[in-house]
Design an enzyme around this catalytic site. Sequence first.
Site, PDB file in Angstrom:
ATOM      1  N   ILE A  19       0.833  -1.212   0.000  1.00 41.28           N
ATOM      2  CA  ILE A  19       0.000   0.000   0.000  1.00 41.28           C
ATOM      3  C   ILE A  19       0.868   1.264   0.000  1.00 41.28           C
ATOM      4  O   ILE A  19       0.498   2.285  -0.593  1.00 41.28           O
ATOM      5  CB  ILE A  19      -1.010  -0.003   1.175  1.00 41.28           C
ATOM      6  N   SER A  41      12.226   1.300   6.736  1.00 39.64           N
ATOM      7  CA  SER A  41      11.948  -0.020   6.185  1.00 39.64           C
ATOM      8  C   SER A  41      13.041  -0.976   6.623  1.00 39.64           C
ATOM      9  O   SER A  41      14.220  -0.628   6.602  1.00 39.64           O
ATOM     10  CB  SER A  41      11.902   0.045   4.655  1.00 39.64           C
ATOM     11  N   ARG A  42      12.603  -2.182   6.987  1.00 36.29           N
ATOM     12  CA  ARG A  42      13.593  -3.175   7.428  1.00 36.29           C
ATOM     13  C   ARG A  42      14.251  -3.851   6.242  1.00 36.29           C
ATOM     14  O   ARG A  42      15.315  -4.425   6.374  1.00 36.29           O
ATOM     15  CB  ARG A  42      12.905  -4.225   8.314  1.00 36.29           C
ATOM     16  N   LYS A  96      -5.404   1.709   7.799  1.00 34.80           N
ATOM     17  CA  LYS A  96      -6.477   0.911   8.389  1.00 34.80           C
ATOM     18  C   LYS A  96      -6.002  -0.525   8.561  1.00 34.80           C
ATOM     19  O   LYS A  96      -5.197  -0.977   7.756  1.00 34.80           O
ATOM     20  CB  LYS A  96      -7.778   0.979   7.579  1.00 34.80           C
ATOM     21  N   ASP A 174      -9.494  -8.009   6.846  1.00 33.70           N
ATOM     22  CA  ASP A 174      -8.555  -6.974   6.379  1.00 33.70           C
ATOM     23  C   ASP A 174      -9.186  -6.190   5.219  1.00 33.70           C
ATOM     24  O   ASP A 174      -9.255  -4.964   5.284  1.00 33.70           O
ATOM     25  CB  ASP A 174      -7.201  -7.572   5.987  1.00 33.70           C
TER      26      ASP A 174
HETATM   27  P1  NAP Z   1       2.557  -5.479   3.047  1.00 34.50           P
HETATM   28  O1  NAP Z   1       2.667  -5.444   1.563  1.00 34.50           O
HETATM   29  O2  NAP Z   1       2.822  -6.753   3.741  1.00 34.50           O
HETATM   30  O3  NAP Z   1       3.478  -4.335   3.594  1.00 34.50           O
HETATM   31  C1  NAP Z   1       3.579  -4.046   4.967  1.00 34.50           C
HETATM   32  C2  NAP Z   1       4.998  -3.582   5.237  1.00 34.50           C
HETATM   33  O4  NAP Z   1       5.093  -3.225   6.619  1.00 34.50           O
HETATM   34  C3  NAP Z   1       6.044  -4.660   5.017  1.00 34.50           C
HETATM   35  O5  NAP Z   1       6.467  -4.659   3.671  1.00 34.50           O
HETATM   36  C4  NAP Z   1       7.110  -4.263   5.963  1.00 34.50           C
HETATM   37  O6  NAP Z   1       7.870  -3.302   5.302  1.00 34.50           O
HETATM   38  C5  NAP Z   1       6.440  -3.486   7.087  1.00 34.50           C
HETATM   39  N1  NAP Z   1       6.389  -4.132   8.391  1.00 34.50           N
HETATM   40  C6  NAP Z   1       6.751  -3.579   9.558  1.00 34.50           C
HETATM   41  N2  NAP Z   1       6.539  -4.389  10.580  1.00 34.50           N
HETATM   42  C7  NAP Z   1       6.042  -5.508  10.060  1.00 34.50           C
HETATM   43  C8  NAP Z   1       5.616  -6.719  10.624  1.00 34.50           C
HETATM   44  N3  NAP Z   1       5.678  -6.958  11.942  1.00 34.50           N
HETATM   45  N4  NAP Z   1       5.165  -7.678   9.780  1.00 34.50           N
HETATM   46  C9  NAP Z   1       5.118  -7.484   8.446  1.00 34.50           C
HETATM   47  N5  NAP Z   1       5.488  -6.311   7.860  1.00 34.50           N
HETATM   48  C10 NAP Z   1       5.950  -5.347   8.679  1.00 34.50           C
HETATM   49  O7  NAP Z   1       1.091  -5.014   3.497  1.00 34.50           O
HETATM   50  P2  NAP Z   1       0.163  -3.908   2.813  1.00 34.50           P
HETATM   51  O8  NAP Z   1      -0.768  -4.549   1.869  1.00 34.50           O
HETATM   52  O9  NAP Z   1       0.970  -2.775   2.350  1.00 34.50           O
HETATM   53  O10 NAP Z   1      -0.734  -3.519   4.072  1.00 34.50           O
HETATM   54  C11 NAP Z   1      -0.249  -2.708   5.122  1.00 34.50           C
HETATM   55  C12 NAP Z   1      -1.427  -2.060   5.789  1.00 34.50           C
HETATM   56  O11 NAP Z   1      -2.122  -1.282   4.811  1.00 34.50           O
HETATM   57  C13 NAP Z   1      -2.438  -3.073   6.341  1.00 34.50           C
HETATM   58  O12 NAP Z   1      -2.964  -2.638   7.576  1.00 34.50           O
HETATM   59  C14 NAP Z   1      -3.536  -3.087   5.288  1.00 34.50           C
HETATM   60  O13 NAP Z   1      -4.810  -3.367   5.835  1.00 34.50           O
HETATM   61  C15 NAP Z   1      -3.479  -1.656   4.770  1.00 34.50           C
HETATM   62  N6  NAP Z   1      -3.990  -1.517   3.412  1.00 34.50           N
HETATM   63  C16 NAP Z   1      -3.573  -2.367   2.402  1.00 34.50           C
HETATM   64  C17 NAP Z   1      -4.126  -2.245   1.144  1.00 34.50           C
HETATM   65  C18 NAP Z   1      -3.713  -3.126  -0.016  1.00 34.50           C
HETATM   66  O14 NAP Z   1      -4.331  -3.036  -1.096  1.00 34.50           O
HETATM   67  N7  NAP Z   1      -2.683  -3.956   0.093  1.00 34.50           N
HETATM   68  C19 NAP Z   1      -5.089  -1.275   0.886  1.00 34.50           C
HETATM   69  C20 NAP Z   1      -5.432  -0.403   1.901  1.00 34.50           C
HETATM   70  C21 NAP Z   1      -4.881  -0.546   3.161  1.00 34.50           C
HETATM   71  P3  NAP Z   1       9.421  -3.141   5.463  1.00 34.50           P
HETATM   72  O15 NAP Z   1      10.002  -4.398   4.918  1.00 34.50           O
HETATM   73  O16 NAP Z   1       9.623  -1.946   4.614  1.00 34.50           O
HETATM   74  O17 NAP Z   1       9.732  -2.937   6.909  1.00 34.50           O
END
Ligand code: NAP
Length: 314
Positions: A19, A41-42, A96, A174
């Site tokens: 996101i 970012s890690r 969110k 989610d």
């Molecule tokens: P994602 O692709 O898994 O990315 C989350 C990032 O958070 C990871 O790449 C990681 O980045 C970091 N992170 C830090 N602590 C972490 C932990 N304990 N476990 C895993 N990752 C951790 O997820 P995402 O889809 O972007 O979603 C993130 C949030 O945005 C969620 O709450 C989701 O509900 C919300 N969201 C997502 C979307 C969508 O379409 N995907 C839409 C709207 C909202 P680093 O490696 O850079 O640390």
Amino acid sequence: MTPLRPTPIRLALVGLGKIARDQHLPSIAADPRFELVAVVSRNAEMDGMAQFTDLADLLASDVVAVDAVALCTPPQPRHALAHQALAAGKHVMLEKPPGATLSEVEDLRRAAAERGLTLQATWHSRYAVGVEPARQWLAERAVKAVRINWKEDVRVWHPGQDWIWRAGGLGVFDPAINALSIATAILPRPFFLAKGVLHVPENCQSPIQAELDFHDAAGAPIRAELDFLQTGPQSWDIEVDTDDGQLKLTHGGAKLYIDGQLIQEGPDREYPGLYDAFARLIADGASEVDVSPLRHVADAFLLSERVAAPAFIE
Ligand code: NAP
């Protein structure tokens, strides 16, 4: 003389996942009221940008100064990160859901208020173009029944996101919390969960499917069918029967139909809308923290039956 432009809000983005890259980075770049000055970012890297692997290091840095942080991590680490940022005097935008529990979010609300900082709990789907006109149309009508169908293929939309299946990851909620964020915004009366069924894969901690039966304060039934295993056509739809016609929001709120006729559609402005709201909240010294969608999810976890489902193998 040309008036001076106000200094942009120096922003750091925490968690460079899907996101952050799909929506936050382009929305920040397009809004002159923000300047991205650092990422935390890690794992990931961003060319030409100050980078930290830990938020604490950024907050302690005397090289990079920030005014605000946008937390784009999964919900589980959100409270600790937000708390750190608020304690360091930074405004905070929460992706969110705003936390893993309601208590965490209340704690953050209090911490922001005590320090006079902005806390924004974002609900991006509320900025979909059909949502506000839907709210206005429904405000003048009596709701008779509501059907929420939020059905998507987790393998397509969330590849490799193990956190979704862990405790606090919400599983099918989610995406479905977006439906609840729309329903709580457009329906004129509060609504309550009566019963629910959660299907939890035997190798996961969170549900992959759910059926929920709510009713509103006047007794109108609200049925939500949530599915993370939907292949073929995907549906992010809400239908509302009223005493004066039927409203339908499709594509997550991007299209609004009244009695089958398309009334409203437009380009995706959800994340630019969130950043516009964040800038305004900071300028006004205000916060926006509505936990009602997360409360409905918490109620579902409190009240529903659990049914074992086959293991989920990605
Ligand atoms: P994602 O692709 O898994 O990315 C989350 C990032 O958070 C990871 O790449 C990681 O980045 C970091 N992170 C830090 N602590 C972490 C932990 N304990 N476990 C895993 N990752 C951790 O997820 P995402 O889809 O972007 O979603 C993130 C949030 O945005 C969620 O709450 C989701 O509900 C919300 N969201 C997502 C979307 C969508 O379409 N995907 C839409 C709207 C909202 P680093 O490696 O850079 O640390």
